[in-house]
Write a protein that holds these residues in place. Sequence first.
Motif, PDB file in Angstrom:
ATOM      1  N   ASP A 225       0.830  -1.204   0.000  1.00  0.00           N
ATOM      2  CA  ASP A 225       0.000   0.000   0.000  1.00  0.00           C
ATOM      3  C   ASP A 225       0.865   1.255   0.000  1.00  0.00           C
ATOM      4  O   ASP A 225       0.510   2.261  -0.621  1.00  0.00           O
ATOM      5  CB  ASP A 225      -0.910   0.013   1.236  1.00  0.00           C
ATOM      6  CG  ASP A 225      -1.835  -1.174   1.285  1.00  0.00           C
ATOM      7  OD1 ASP A 225      -2.519  -1.430   0.277  1.00  0.00           O
ATOM      8  OD2 ASP A 225      -1.873  -1.859   2.331  1.00  0.00           O
ATOM      9  N   PHE A 226       1.998   1.201   0.715  1.00  0.00           N
ATOM     10  CA  PHE A 226       2.874   2.362   0.881  1.00  0.00           C
ATOM     11  C   PHE A 226       4.332   1.957   0.723  1.00  0.00           C
ATOM     12  O   PHE A 226       4.722   0.831   1.050  1.00  0.00           O
ATOM     13  CB  PHE A 226       2.723   2.967   2.287  1.00  0.00           C
ATOM     14  CG  PHE A 226       1.518   3.836   2.485  1.00  0.00           C
ATOM     15  CD1 PHE A 226       1.616   5.220   2.439  1.00  0.00           C
ATOM     16  CD2 PHE A 226       0.281   3.264   2.736  1.00  0.00           C
ATOM     17  CE1 PHE A 226       0.506   6.022   2.635  1.00  0.00           C
ATOM     18  CE2 PHE A 226      -0.841   4.062   2.931  1.00  0.00           C
ATOM     19  CZ  PHE A 226      -0.732   5.438   2.885  1.00  0.00           C
ATOM     20  N   VAL A 227       5.122   2.899   0.255  1.00  0.00           N
ATOM     21  CA  VAL A 227       6.567   2.808   0.346  1.00  0.00           C
ATOM     22  C   VAL A 227       7.055   4.134   0.917  1.00  0.00           C
ATOM     23  O   VAL A 227       6.566   5.197   0.558  1.00  0.00           O
ATOM     24  CB  VAL A 227       7.221   2.527  -1.030  1.00  0.00           C
ATOM     25  CG1 VAL A 227       6.934   3.635  -2.036  1.00  0.00           C
ATOM     26  CG2 VAL A 227       8.735   2.335  -0.881  1.00  0.00           C
ATOM     27  N   GLN A 228       7.992   4.043   1.856  1.00  0.00           N
ATOM     28  CA  GLN A 228       8.597   5.259   2.428  1.00  0.00           C
ATOM     29  C   GLN A 228      10.058   5.292   2.003  1.00  0.00           C
ATOM     30  O   GLN A 228      10.786   4.304   2.166  1.00  0.00           O
ATOM     31  CB  GLN A 228       8.489   5.262   3.944  1.00  0.00           C
ATOM     32  CG  GLN A 228       9.034   6.537   4.567  1.00  0.00           C
ATOM     33  CD  GLN A 228       8.956   6.561   6.074  1.00  0.00           C
ATOM     34  OE1 GLN A 228       9.871   7.063   6.745  1.00  0.00           O
ATOM     35  NE2 GLN A 228       7.885   6.033   6.633  1.00  0.00           N
ATOM     36  N   LEU A 229      10.490   6.448   1.480  1.00  0.00           N
ATOM     37  CA  LEU A 229      11.833   6.542   0.906  1.00  0.00           C
ATOM     38  C   LEU A 229      12.389   7.955   1.067  1.00  0.00           C
ATOM     39  O   LEU A 229      11.658   8.899   1.337  1.00  0.00           O
ATOM     40  CB  LEU A 229      11.782   6.159  -0.577  1.00  0.00           C
ATOM     41  CG  LEU A 229      10.724   6.891  -1.436  1.00  0.00           C
ATOM     42  CD1 LEU A 229      11.260   8.181  -2.006  1.00  0.00           C
ATOM     43  CD2 LEU A 229      10.235   5.988  -2.551  1.00  0.00           C
ATOM     44  N   ASN A 230      13.699   8.055   0.889  1.00  0.00           N
ATOM     45  CA  ASN A 230      14.347   9.370   0.953  1.00  0.00           C
ATOM     46  C   ASN A 230      14.307  10.044  -0.413  1.00  0.00           C
ATOM     47  O   ASN A 230      14.594   9.433  -1.432  1.00  0.00           O
ATOM     48  CB  ASN A 230      15.793   9.239   1.441  1.00  0.00           C
ATOM     49  CG  ASN A 230      16.642   8.338   0.578  1.00  0.00           C
ATOM     50  OD1 ASN A 230      16.292   7.188   0.346  1.00  0.00           O
ATOM     51  ND2 ASN A 230      17.770   8.848   0.093  1.00  0.00           N
ATOM     52  N   TYR A 231      13.924  11.309  -0.392  1.00  0.00           N
ATOM     53  CA  TYR A 231      13.795  12.067  -1.639  1.00  0.00           C
ATOM     54  C   TYR A 231      13.855  13.544  -1.284  1.00  0.00           C
ATOM     55  O   TYR A 231      13.196  14.000  -0.343  1.00  0.00           O
ATOM     56  CB  TYR A 231      12.466  11.723  -2.308  1.00  0.00           C
ATOM     57  CG  TYR A 231      12.099  12.548  -3.525  1.00  0.00           C
ATOM     58  CD1 TYR A 231      13.013  12.799  -4.540  1.00  0.00           C
ATOM     59  CD2 TYR A 231      10.804  13.062  -3.658  1.00  0.00           C
ATOM     60  CE1 TYR A 231      12.664  13.539  -5.653  1.00  0.00           C
ATOM     61  CE2 TYR A 231      10.437  13.793  -4.781  1.00  0.00           C
ATOM     62  CZ  TYR A 231      11.363  14.037  -5.771  1.00  0.00           C
ATOM     63  OH  TYR A 231      11.018  14.774  -6.879  1.00  0.00           O
ATOM     64  N   SER A 232      14.670  14.285  -2.005  1.00  0.00           N
ATOM     65  CA  SER A 232      14.782  15.717  -1.742  1.00  0.00           C
ATOM     66  C   SER A 232      15.337  16.409  -2.973  1.00  0.00           C
ATOM     67  O   SER A 232      15.787  15.763  -3.925  1.00  0.00           O
ATOM     68  CB  SER A 232      15.715  15.980  -0.548  1.00  0.00           C
ATOM     69  OG  SER A 232      17.068  15.762  -0.923  1.00  0.00           O
ATOM     70  N   ILE A 233      15.356  17.728  -2.934  1.00  0.00           N
ATOM     71  CA  ILE A 233      15.921  18.490  -4.041  1.00  0.00           C
ATOM     72  C   ILE A 233      17.434  18.277  -4.124  1.00  0.00           C
ATOM     73  O   ILE A 233      18.022  18.392  -5.199  1.00  0.00           O
ATOM     74  CB  ILE A 233      15.572  19.985  -3.912  1.00  0.00           C
ATOM     75  CG1 ILE A 233      15.836  20.699  -5.243  1.00  0.00           C
ATOM     76  CG2 ILE A 233      16.308  20.630  -2.754  1.00  0.00           C
ATOM     77  CD1 ILE A 233      15.249  22.096  -5.307  1.00  0.00           C
ATOM     78  N   MET A 234      18.079  17.903  -3.011  1.00  0.00           N
ATOM     79  CA  MET A 234      19.501  17.602  -2.999  1.00  0.00           C
ATOM     80  C   MET A 234      19.794  16.148  -3.354  1.00  0.00           C
ATOM     81  O   MET A 234      20.887  15.832  -3.830  1.00  0.00           O
ATOM     82  CB  MET A 234      20.097  17.921  -1.619  1.00  0.00           C
ATOM     83  CG  MET A 234      20.127  19.403  -1.263  1.00  0.00           C
ATOM     84  SD  MET A 234      20.704  19.690   0.432  1.00  0.00           S
ATOM     85  CE  MET A 234      22.362  19.017   0.368  1.00  0.00           C
ATOM     86  N   THR A 235      18.834  15.272  -3.106  1.00  0.00           N
ATOM     87  CA  THR A 235      18.987  13.845  -3.388  1.00  0.00           C
ATOM     88  C   THR A 235      17.771  13.386  -4.182  1.00  0.00           C
ATOM     89  O   THR A 235      16.859  12.756  -3.655  1.00  0.00           O
ATOM     90  CB  THR A 235      19.117  13.033  -2.085  1.00  0.00           C
ATOM     91  OG1 THR A 235      20.138  13.610  -1.265  1.00  0.00           O
ATOM     92  CG2 THR A 235      19.482  11.584  -2.365  1.00  0.00           C
ATOM     93  N   PRO A 236      17.732  13.711  -5.479  1.00  0.00           N
ATOM     94  CA  PRO A 236      16.536  13.454  -6.282  1.00  0.00           C
ATOM     95  C   PRO A 236      16.534  12.110  -7.007  1.00  0.00           C
ATOM     96  O   PRO A 236      15.734  11.905  -7.926  1.00  0.00           O
ATOM     97  CB  PRO A 236      16.570  14.604  -7.279  1.00  0.00           C
ATOM     98  CG  PRO A 236      18.028  14.825  -7.521  1.00  0.00           C
ATOM     99  CD  PRO A 236      18.716  14.542  -6.205  1.00  0.00           C
ATOM    100  N   ALA A 237      17.404  11.183  -6.616  1.00  0.00           N
ATOM    101  CA  ALA A 237      17.565   9.936  -7.371  1.00  0.00           C
ATOM    102  C   ALA A 237      16.267   9.155  -7.517  1.00  0.00           C
ATOM    103  O   ALA A 237      16.090   8.431  -8.509  1.00  0.00           O
ATOM    104  CB  ALA A 237      18.624   9.063  -6.698  1.00  0.00           C
ATOM    105  N   ALA A 238      15.357   9.273  -6.568  1.00  0.00           N
ATOM    106  CA  ALA A 238      14.098   8.522  -6.632  1.00  0.00           C
ATOM    107  C   ALA A 238      13.287   8.871  -7.870  1.00  0.00           C
ATOM    108  O   ALA A 238      12.462   8.072  -8.326  1.00  0.00           O
ATOM    109  CB  ALA A 238      13.264   8.780  -5.376  1.00  0.00           C
ATOM    110  N   GLU A 239      13.516  10.060  -8.440  1.00  0.00           N
ATOM    111  CA  GLU A 239      12.768  10.479  -9.627  1.00  0.00           C
ATOM    112  C   GLU A 239      13.059   9.602 -10.842  1.00  0.00           C
ATOM    113  O   GLU A 239      12.210   9.443 -11.722  1.00  0.00           O
ATOM    114  CB  GLU A 239      13.113  11.924  -9.984  1.00  0.00           C
ATOM    115  CG  GLU A 239      12.692  12.943  -8.964  1.00  0.00           C
ATOM    116  CD  GLU A 239      13.165  14.347  -9.320  1.00  0.00           C
ATOM    117  OE1 GLU A 239      12.774  15.282  -8.608  1.00  0.00           O
ATOM    118  OE2 GLU A 239      13.917  14.496 -10.306  1.00  0.00           O
TER     119      GLU A 239
END
Length: 262
Positions: free
Chosen positions: A148-162
């Motif tokens: 149902d959910f995934v929690q992950l690190n994502y930020s303007i400095m670390t945008p790799a999830a995109e």
Amino acid sequence: MPAIGLGTWQTFDVGDRANERTPLKEVLSQFVELGGRVIDSSPMYGKSESVAGDLAAELGVREKLFIATKVWTSGREAGIEQMTASMQRLRAQPIDLMQVHNLVDVETHLETLRRWKKAGRIRYLGVTHYRVDAFDELAALIQSEALDFVQLNYSIMTPAAEERLLPIAAANKTAVLVNRPFDGAAWFARTRGKPLPSWVGDFDCVSWAQFALKYILSNPAVTCAIPATSKPGHLMDNMRAGYGRLPDADTRQRMRAYASKL
């Protein structure tokens, strides 16, 4: 689900003294008043679950909250024992979202969570990680498991999830919680003392915190960002990122380019 939630790592890991808990009680009260719902914790976070559960009960806001926590141990029975204790500390049964923290013994716990969801002990299940090097495993789980959910690190400095992970989550209709939206304190170390660009008014931004959060929230795959804070003023600033306009695709590119030069 409101777009800004509240993390509890470090910030809610305090003792029983009034001077430690009063600011957090104000943070939680304002969070709910401003329409916030998602509060995320873990047994890994020291006393955070107990503090969050106590304060929610004192404020009478438990029913207004979407409670997310995690299982962080190895073994089926150890996981069941830990999750049962989390329910007691958070005063929440069912738990809205139970997540396998950092993929520890993930297959074992997902089996338990599927049974618990069917029995009504939890409403949703998911997995988490906070590092980019876990993205391949997260992607595989999203594609192979009914998450149902995934929690992950994502930020303007670390945008790799995109690049791959967020599109996979969207394609599989998996909701996304974003941790580390400020890369710890690194974003504020980078921006401290520097003026915002004049064009941030185009997407109703008035602070560097909002700049970072609005970048995250403008990705359509993101469900909710969960910055942690123990300061009422910071909470107010974070929550305002969920209001007003969001940057479009061209503006997002401009934001990335600007941030890379700070």
